[in-house]
Scaffold this motif. Structure first.
Motif, PDB file in Angstrom:
ATOM      1  N   ALA A 157       0.673  -1.362  -0.201  1.00 22.20           N
ATOM      2  CA  ALA A 157      -0.103  -0.011  -0.141  1.00 22.20           C
ATOM      3  C   ALA A 157       0.949   1.303   0.001  1.00 22.20           C
ATOM      4  CB  ALA A 157      -0.927  -0.078   1.423  1.00 22.20           C
ATOM      5  N   THR A 158       1.972   1.330   0.419  1.00 26.90           N
ATOM      6  CA  THR A 158       2.986   2.244   0.700  1.00 26.90           C
ATOM      7  C   THR A 158       3.722   2.602  -0.593  1.00 26.90           C
ATOM      8  OG1 THR A 158       2.826   2.108   3.190  1.00 26.90           O
ATOM      9  CG2 THR A 158       4.626   3.572   2.117  1.00 26.90           C
ATOM     10  N   VAL A 159       4.020   1.645  -1.501  1.00 22.14           N
ATOM     11  CA  VAL A 159       4.741   1.626  -2.719  1.00 22.14           C
ATOM     12  C   VAL A 159       4.305   2.898  -3.501  1.00 22.14           C
ATOM     13  CG1 VAL A 159       5.770   0.736  -4.848  1.00 22.14           C
ATOM     14  CG2 VAL A 159       5.812  -0.362  -2.620  1.00 22.14           C
ATOM     15  N   PRO A 160       2.924   2.848  -4.029  1.00 27.86           N
ATOM     16  CA  PRO A 160       2.405   4.004  -4.724  1.00 27.86           C
ATOM     17  C   PRO A 160       2.414   5.603  -3.979  1.00 27.86           C
ATOM     18  CG  PRO A 160       0.608   2.341  -4.423  1.00 27.86           C
ATOM     19  CD  PRO A 160       2.085   1.870  -3.598  1.00 27.86           C
ATOM     20  N   VAL A 161       2.440   5.510  -2.772  1.00 28.46           N
ATOM     21  CA  VAL A 161       2.593   6.793  -2.046  1.00 28.46           C
ATOM     22  C   VAL A 161       3.939   7.339  -2.131  1.00 28.46           C
ATOM     23  CG1 VAL A 161       2.644   7.659   0.354  1.00 28.46           C
ATOM     24  CG2 VAL A 161       1.099   6.079  -0.167  1.00 28.46           C
ATOM     25  N   ASN A 162       5.119   6.401  -2.099  1.00 31.19           N
ATOM     26  CA  ASN A 162       6.406   6.864  -2.201  1.00 31.19           C
ATOM     27  C   ASN A 162       6.739   7.081  -3.639  1.00 31.19           C
ATOM     28  OD1 ASN A 162       7.620   7.031   0.172  1.00 31.19           O
ATOM     29  ND2 ASN A 162       7.374   4.733   0.357  1.00 31.19           N
ATOM     30  N   GLN A 163       5.981   6.520  -4.776  1.00 30.05           N
ATOM     31  CA  GLN A 163       6.117   6.835  -6.028  1.00 30.05           C
ATOM     32  C   GLN A 163       5.601   8.427  -6.208  1.00 30.05           C
ATOM     33  OE1 GLN A 163       3.676   3.848  -7.681  1.00 30.05           O
ATOM     34  NE2 GLN A 163       5.410   2.696  -8.741  1.00 30.05           N
ATOM     35  N   ALA A 164       4.654   8.732  -5.707  1.00 28.89           N
ATOM     36  CA  ALA A 164       4.081   9.870  -5.888  1.00 28.89           C
ATOM     37  C   ALA A 164       4.759  11.078  -5.224  1.00 28.89           C
ATOM     38  CB  ALA A 164       2.431   9.991  -5.193  1.00 28.89           C
ATOM     39  N   LEU A 165       5.255  10.754  -3.989  1.00 30.13           N
ATOM     40  CA  LEU A 165       6.193  11.822  -3.332  1.00 30.13           C
ATOM     41  C   LEU A 165       7.608  12.004  -4.101  1.00 30.13           C
ATOM     42  CD1 LEU A 165       5.845  10.455   0.302  1.00 30.13           C
ATOM     43  CD2 LEU A 165       5.085  12.540  -0.624  1.00 30.13           C
ATOM     44  N   ILE A 166       8.105  11.000  -4.814  1.00 34.13           N
ATOM     45  CA  ILE A 166       9.338  10.973  -5.259  1.00 34.13           C
ATOM     46  C   ILE A 166       9.107  11.648  -6.814  1.00 34.13           C
ATOM     47  CG2 ILE A 166      11.228   9.760  -6.686  1.00 34.13           C
ATOM     48  CD1 ILE A 166      10.734   7.426  -4.390  1.00 34.13           C
ATOM     49  N   ARG A 167       7.932  11.435  -7.417  1.00 35.64           N
ATOM     50  CA  ARG A 167       7.748  11.929  -8.758  1.00 35.64           C
ATOM     51  C   ARG A 167       7.725  13.685  -8.371  1.00 35.64           C
ATOM     52  NH1 ARG A 167       2.945   9.479  -9.766  1.00 35.64           N
ATOM     53  NH2 ARG A 167       4.278   7.733 -11.068  1.00 35.64           N
ATOM     54  N   ARG A 168       7.195  14.096  -7.221  1.00 34.80           N
ATOM     55  CA  ARG A 168       7.011  15.593  -6.671  1.00 34.80           C
ATOM     56  C   ARG A 168       8.458  16.080  -6.045  1.00 34.80           C
ATOM     57  NH1 ARG A 168       2.229  12.930  -6.435  1.00 34.80           N
ATOM     58  NH2 ARG A 168       0.446  13.864  -7.253  1.00 34.80           N
ATOM     59  N   GLY A 169       9.369  15.084  -5.981  1.00 36.87           N
ATOM     60  CA  GLY A 169      10.618  15.609  -5.641  1.00 36.87           C
ATOM     61  C   GLY A 169      10.515  15.626  -3.927  1.00 36.87           C
ATOM     62  N   LYS A 170       9.809  15.015  -3.407  1.00 41.22           N
ATOM     63  CA  LYS A 170       9.407  14.829  -1.942  1.00 41.22           C
ATOM     64  C   LYS A 170       9.810  13.364  -1.671  1.00 41.22           C
ATOM     65  CE  LYS A 170       6.006  18.818  -1.783  1.00 41.22           C
ATOM     66  NZ  LYS A 170       7.230  19.574  -1.995  1.00 41.22           N
ATOM     67  N   GLY A 171       9.644  13.229  -0.267  1.00 41.25           N
ATOM     68  CA  GLY A 171       9.674  11.845   0.262  1.00 41.25           C
ATOM     69  C   GLY A 171      11.281  11.693   0.508  1.00 41.25           C
TER      70      GLY A 171
END
Length: 181
Positions: A157-171
């Motif tokens: 469940a957390t992998v897509p959250v990290n994908q979205a964060l990294i895509r935005r230069g966050k996380g």
């Protein structure tokens, strides 16, 4: 005028991608290689998050259950320890890169808070939803298999959250700006 606005928007998106290199690479999720790199980084970040969460969850639940605490208290301790260990696993390498403690703490909070929060919510909801798991006791397969399943589902469940964060230069993209590999 709209045509110029579209060109400006495209230019800003391109510049944003170029200004947010992740792990030494410019991740462009619009290319196959960029998607692979984004997936790899997200899985790595989530595995990092899982490590801290698992240490905290196991330690917190073991302490709480062994002490005979109510479920809420045991879970609260497990969640608190998951954040402590999760943040610590980020702070230590960032400190080694030469960043001051206050800045390293800020990087860890920026990098890990959303990921750990999602992982902890999912993990604990799964653990509580398995009949008898939290009451099974530390010496039972039901407890340990339920905890392993809960952590595995939380990871997915957390992998897509990290994908979205990294895509935005966050996380974890924030962490990779600071520590050496």
């Amino acid at each position: 005028m709209d045509r110029h606005a579209d060109k400006d928007t495209d230019r800003h998106v391109y510049q944003a991608k170029a200004q947010h290199p992740v792990h030494g690479h410019n991740v462009d999720p619009d290319t196959t290689q960029g998607r692979r790199e984004l997936n790899r980084l997200a899985v790595t970040a989530t595995r990092h998050c899982l490590t801290g969460c698992a240490i905290g969850e196991v330690l917190g639940l073991v302490i709480g259950i062994a002490m005979g605490w109510p479920h809420g208290s045991s879970i609260a301790l497990a969640v608190a320890l998951a954040f402590v260990f999760g943040y610590s696993l980020t702070i230590i390498p960032v400190l080694r890169s030469g960043l001051a403690l206050g800045a390293a703490i800020g990087v860890a909070f920026a990098a890990d808070t959303v990921s750990i929060t999602v992982m902890e919510i999912v993990d604990n909801l799964i653990m509580l939803s398995i009949p008898g798991a939290i009451d099974a006791g530390l010496d039972t397969w039901l407890f340990w298999l339920s905890l392993a399943l809960a952590l595995a589902v939380a990871f997915v469940a957390t992998v897509p959250v990290n994908q979205a964060l990294i895509r935005r230069g966050k996380g974890h993209a924030v962490v990779h700006r600071h520590h050496h590999h």
